[in-house]
Design a protein around this motif. Sequence first.
Motif, PDB file in Angstrom:
ATOM      1  N   ARG A   1      -2.640   3.545   3.118  1.00 51.61           N
ATOM      2  CA  ARG A   1      -3.998   3.336   2.269  1.00 51.61           C
ATOM      3  C   ARG A   1      -3.686   2.289   1.203  1.00 51.61           C
ATOM      4  O   ARG A   1      -2.528   2.123   0.923  1.00 51.61           O
ATOM      5  CB  ARG A   1      -4.006   4.742   1.371  1.00 51.61           C
ATOM      6  CG  ARG A   1      -4.832   5.649   2.556  1.00 51.61           C
ATOM      7  CD  ARG A   1      -5.188   6.876   1.883  1.00 51.61           C
ATOM      8  NE  ARG A   1      -5.607   7.701   2.486  1.00 51.61           N
ATOM      9  CZ  ARG A   1      -6.846   8.006   3.248  1.00 51.61           C
ATOM     10  NH1 ARG A   1      -7.653   6.911   3.203  1.00 51.61           N
ATOM     11  NH2 ARG A   1      -7.352   8.804   4.027  1.00 51.61           N
ATOM     12  N   SER A   2      -4.644   1.993   0.801  1.00 49.65           N
ATOM     13  CA  SER A   2      -4.408   0.662  -0.298  1.00 49.65           C
ATOM     14  C   SER A   2      -3.449  -0.542   0.001  1.00 49.65           C
ATOM     15  O   SER A   2      -2.787  -1.128  -0.820  1.00 49.65           O
ATOM     16  CB  SER A   2      -4.072   1.531  -1.735  1.00 49.65           C
ATOM     17  OG  SER A   2      -4.572   2.469  -2.156  1.00 49.65           O
TER      18      SER A   2
ATOM     19  N   GLY B   1      -8.368  -1.798   3.051  1.00 47.18           N
ATOM     20  CA  GLY B   1      -7.115  -1.228   2.546  1.00 47.18           C
ATOM     21  C   GLY B   1      -6.500  -0.175   3.515  1.00 47.18           C
ATOM     22  O   GLY B   1      -5.600   0.372   3.273  1.00 47.18           O
TER      23      GLY B   1
ATOM     24  N   GLY C   1       0.725  -1.233  -0.044  1.00 47.80           N
ATOM     25  CA  GLY C   1       0.115  -0.019  -0.089  1.00 47.80           C
ATOM     26  C   GLY C   1       0.739   0.973  -0.100  1.00 47.80           C
ATOM     27  O   GLY C   1       2.221   1.169  -0.326  1.00 47.80           O
ATOM     28  N   ARG C   2       0.256   2.419   0.402  1.00 48.91           N
ATOM     29  CA  ARG C   2       0.887   3.885   0.357  1.00 48.91           C
ATOM     30  C   ARG C   2       0.889   4.299   1.764  1.00 48.91           C
ATOM     31  O   ARG C   2      -0.228   4.326   2.308  1.00 48.91           O
ATOM     32  CB  ARG C   2      -0.053   4.656  -0.672  1.00 48.91           C
ATOM     33  CG  ARG C   2       0.238   4.262  -2.075  1.00 48.91           C
ATOM     34  CD  ARG C   2      -0.492   5.422  -3.202  1.00 48.91           C
ATOM     35  NE  ARG C   2      -1.715   5.828  -2.379  1.00 48.91           N
ATOM     36  CZ  ARG C   2      -2.856   5.696  -2.343  1.00 48.91           C
ATOM     37  NH1 ARG C   2      -3.189   4.541  -3.092  1.00 48.91           N
ATOM     38  NH2 ARG C   2      -3.762   6.363  -1.847  1.00 48.91           N
TER      39      ARG C   2
ATOM     40  N   ARG D   1      -2.778  -4.204   0.718  1.00 52.24           N
ATOM     41  CA  ARG D   1      -3.230  -5.523  -0.312  1.00 52.24           C
ATOM     42  C   ARG D   1      -4.023  -6.523   0.683  1.00 52.24           C
ATOM     43  O   ARG D   1      -4.715  -7.496   0.104  1.00 52.24           O
ATOM     44  CB  ARG D   1      -1.978  -6.158  -0.765  1.00 52.24           C
ATOM     45  CG  ARG D   1      -1.243  -5.228  -2.016  1.00 52.24           C
ATOM     46  CD  ARG D   1      -0.353  -6.109  -2.453  1.00 52.24           C
ATOM     47  NE  ARG D   1       0.749  -6.323  -1.604  1.00 52.24           N
ATOM     48  CZ  ARG D   1       1.855  -5.776  -1.521  1.00 52.24           C
ATOM     49  NH1 ARG D   1       2.164  -4.617  -2.266  1.00 52.24           N
ATOM     50  NH2 ARG D   1       2.908  -6.178  -0.612  1.00 52.24           N
TER      51      ARG D   1
END
Length: 174
Positions: free
Chosen positions: A127-128, A83, A30-31, A130
Amino acid sequence: MRLFFASWPPASALPVLHHHSERLHARLGGRVVPRARLHLTLAFLGDVDDTRLVELTTLAARVAAASTAQSIDFNTLGGWDNGIGWLAPSAPPPGLIELAERLNTALRDAGFLVERRRYRPHLTLLRSARRHWRSHSVASLHWPLDHLALVESTMGPQGPSYVELARWPLGSEP
């Protein structure tokens, strides 16, 4: 204007928050949320006409003045199925829940659209992701919650940027 109410972490907390962000990122991908965007959301408004800013600031000043400064111990790290990797208090202080409820009720009573789901205080660190990560205890990060801020979020090519429009100390009633 896309708006929300929040509190910013103290500068002393940023290295610990960065450590937790990197730890989550290593496990979940993710970020990582940049340090400048880390905040505790108290009420999300979404799109609001700028003609209502005076009304919003008046309402927030009243809520902040009637609230007391308090401390939060963030001591649980985890990730949700959506996420989001987060850090949260295992036992949110009653004053924090009361502040969020009072703010959201005042906003709703004034005709603003706010979320109706139960308030779950947390700091979004990632965020985001997996996958999600079952929550577990970490060393406590002590955060003095002493202000309420009205923040504008603007989406850009690198993600959102935040601008603080106004800030009120908690418990500022004379």
